[in-house]
Design a protein around this motif. Sequence first.
Motif, short mmCIF file in Angstrom:
data_model
loop_
_atom_site.label_atom_id
_atom_site.label_comp_id
_atom_site.label_asym_id
_atom_site.label_seq_id
_atom_site.Cartn_x
_atom_site.Cartn_y
_atom_site.Cartn_z
N ASP A 250 -4.93 42.52 4.96
CA ASP A 250 -4.14 43.48 4.17
C ASP A 250 -4.03 43.07 2.70
OD1 ASP A 250 -3.78 45.00 6.41
OD2 ASP A 250 -1.81 44.15 6.91
N MET A 251 -4.17 41.78 2.41
CA MET A 251 -4.11 41.34 1.02
C MET A 251 -5.34 41.74 0.23
SD MET A 251 -2.44 37.53 1.37
CE MET A 251 -0.89 37.28 2.21
N GLY A 252 -6.45 41.97 0.90
CA GLY A 252 -7.65 42.44 0.23
C GLY A 252 -8.19 41.46 -0.80
N GLY A 253 -8.52 41.97 -1.96
CA GLY A 253 -9.08 41.15 -3.03
C GLY A 253 -8.09 40.18 -3.64
N ASN A 254 -6.79 40.38 -3.39
CA ASN A 254 -5.80 39.46 -3.94
C ASN A 254 -5.66 38.18 -3.14
OD1 ASN A 254 -5.13 41.33 -5.97
ND2 ASN A 254 -3.69 42.39 -4.63
N LEU A 255 -6.36 38.10 -2.03
CA LEU A 255 -6.26 36.91 -1.19
C LEU A 255 -7.06 35.77 -1.80
CD1 LEU A 255 -5.35 35.60 1.49
CD2 LEU A 255 -7.48 36.45 2.51
N THR A 256 -6.40 34.67 -2.04
CA THR A 256 -7.04 33.46 -2.54
C THR A 256 -7.03 32.41 -1.44
OG1 THR A 256 -4.97 32.60 -3.43
CG2 THR A 256 -6.32 33.98 -4.89
N VAL A 257 -7.75 31.34 -1.68
CA VAL A 257 -7.81 30.28 -0.67
C VAL A 257 -6.45 29.62 -0.51
CG1 VAL A 257 -8.59 28.56 -2.34
CG2 VAL A 257 -9.06 28.23 0.08
N GLU A 258 -5.67 29.52 -1.60
CA GLU A 258 -4.34 28.93 -1.50
C GLU A 258 -3.40 29.80 -0.66
OE1 GLU A 258 -5.99 29.29 -4.27
OE2 GLU A 258 -6.43 27.21 -4.88
N LYS A 259 -3.46 31.14 -0.85
CA LYS A 259 -2.61 32.03 -0.06
C LYS A 259 -3.01 32.02 1.42
CE LYS A 259 -1.44 35.25 -3.79
NZ LYS A 259 -1.50 36.66 -4.26
N ALA A 260 -4.31 31.99 1.66
CA ALA A 260 -4.77 31.96 3.05
C ALA A 260 -4.30 30.69 3.75
CB ALA A 260 -6.30 32.06 3.09
N ILE A 261 -4.40 29.56 3.08
CA ILE A 261 -3.94 28.30 3.68
C ILE A 261 -2.43 28.31 3.89
CG2 ILE A 261 -3.73 25.82 3.26
CD1 ILE A 261 -6.41 25.92 1.83
N GLN A 262 -1.69 28.89 2.93
CA GLN A 262 -0.24 28.93 3.06
C GLN A 262 0.20 29.80 4.23
OE1 GLN A 262 1.68 30.43 -0.45
NE2 GLN A 262 3.76 30.10 0.34
N VAL A 263 -0.42 30.98 4.38
CA VAL A 263 -0.04 31.89 5.47
C VAL A 263 -0.38 31.29 6.83
CG1 VAL A 263 -0.54 34.14 6.50
CG2 VAL A 263 -0.18 33.95 4.04
N LEU A 264 -1.59 30.78 6.97
CA LEU A 264 -2.02 30.25 8.26
C LEU A 264 -1.29 28.96 8.61
CD1 LEU A 264 -5.86 30.92 8.07
CD2 LEU A 264 -4.09 32.27 9.21
N SER A 265 -1.02 28.12 7.62
CA SER A 265 -0.30 26.87 7.89
C SER A 265 1.13 27.16 8.34
CB SER A 265 -0.30 25.99 6.64
OG SER A 265 0.43 24.81 6.87
N LEU A 266 1.80 28.12 7.68
CA LEU A 266 3.16 28.48 8.07
C LEU A 266 3.19 29.11 9.45
CD1 LEU A 266 6.13 28.70 7.30
CD2 LEU A 266 5.62 30.90 6.23
N ARG A 267 2.22 29.96 9.73
CA ARG A 267 2.18 30.61 11.05
C ARG A 267 1.95 29.58 12.16
NH1 ARG A 267 1.06 35.75 12.96
NH2 ARG A 267 2.07 36.36 11.00
N GLU A 268 1.07 28.63 11.93
CA GLU A 268 0.80 27.62 12.95
C GLU A 268 1.98 26.68 13.14
OE1 GLU A 268 -2.58 24.22 13.83
OE2 GLU A 268 -3.12 26.21 13.10
N ALA A 269 2.65 26.32 12.06
CA ALA A 269 3.82 25.44 12.18
C ALA A 269 4.95 26.13 12.94
CB ALA A 269 4.30 25.01 10.79
N THR A 270 5.16 27.42 12.67
CA THR A 270 6.20 28.17 13.37
C THR A 270 5.88 28.30 14.85
OG1 THR A 270 6.63 29.42 11.35
CG2 THR A 270 7.49 30.33 13.39
N SER A 271 4.63 28.59 15.16
CA SER A 271 4.22 28.71 16.56
C SER A 271 4.37 27.38 17.30
CB SER A 271 2.77 29.19 16.63
OG SER A 271 2.32 29.26 17.96
#
Length: 361
Positions: A187-208
């Motif tokens: 959903d982020m499309g072209g605004n997705l950077t490698v830093e945002k991708a790492i932040q989202v996935l790292s937070l999701r995995e830590a919460t899980s």
Amino acid sequence: MLRKFKMAQLSDAACFAKPPDNLVLTTGNPAHSWEKWKRRFQIYLQATGASSKPGEHKVGLLLNHIGDQGIDIYYNFTFLGDRPDTTAIVADEASRPRLPAEDCKDYDLVICKFDEQFTRRDPQLMLREKFWLHLHREPGQSFDSWVNTVRERAGECKFPANFMEQAIRDKITFECREDSAKLKLYDMGGNLTVEKAIQVLSLREATSHELKESKTSTIDAVYVPRHQAGRRQGFRPSTPRHDERPPPKKDMGGIGFSACKYCNTTHAWGKKNCPAANHKCEKCKIKGHFSAVCRKTRVGQIDVEPEGTPKFIGVVGQRKSNNMTTHMQNDDSGWHINLLAGDEELSWCIDTDLCTSVCDA
């Protein structure tokens, strides 16, 4: 005095500086491995103050730390002697300048030869194929370790500088196994950077991971009665002995005890207090309970008469008008049936339910 002090400082730095590990060329991209090792060796030279040392000294340090594989490559190098410069444009060959002989102790020349050796065959296409098609996250690998692996493999592929971050971002996104997290990144499309991708996935995995730990951290205690301890599933233990049975429960009114199932009376708990403890049951012949509460099914008995006792079975033959036959017919009318024997109809006696065997055993 000042020179001795500086020499002492350099010797202390050389003691505490960590040398690079041996060069390993059996895995990954050899050119990338050489570049990484070369950077670490240059850092080591700076930390020990050996950068200003003569070339022969630095070549000796290089060969001392590069390992057996690097040493074998070094001794296969060809160092040319004095030769004419073929690149110079001259009017005649006599005036062509000559190049000096190559020195195997020249540090810069040795580094250039190593660079030529590893850049001669750079399998970029093969490594990029492995990066996109065969690089997957290992089971149980942490997310931080996975990101470092992707960065290292992307560096071996030598992507263009303006595409390196995009390649890492795409690889991490494509390898995400949770559809909800992947859709959020899409959903982020072209605004997705490698830093945002790492932040989202790292937070999701830590919460899980924290949610999973919170579900399994508390274990409810389960009460197991003492007389049921050690019971296996599907195993029905034998009936406990009289002295091992638990105390009888109180009745619904809360007054006194319930009736004992071995004597059908109320008494204090314990084998010694039961009046049927030493009584022998008349039905099952087992000691420990009265016959009134016996649960054994009584098996029917067969009475056997003494051998030689005469017994009347019956008469098979024609009916006659004598007293015995008439008496038998009146009492056992169901034993007879009329059948033809030749041209004469006779009354026959049949056996429907024998109670005595006449066969010889």
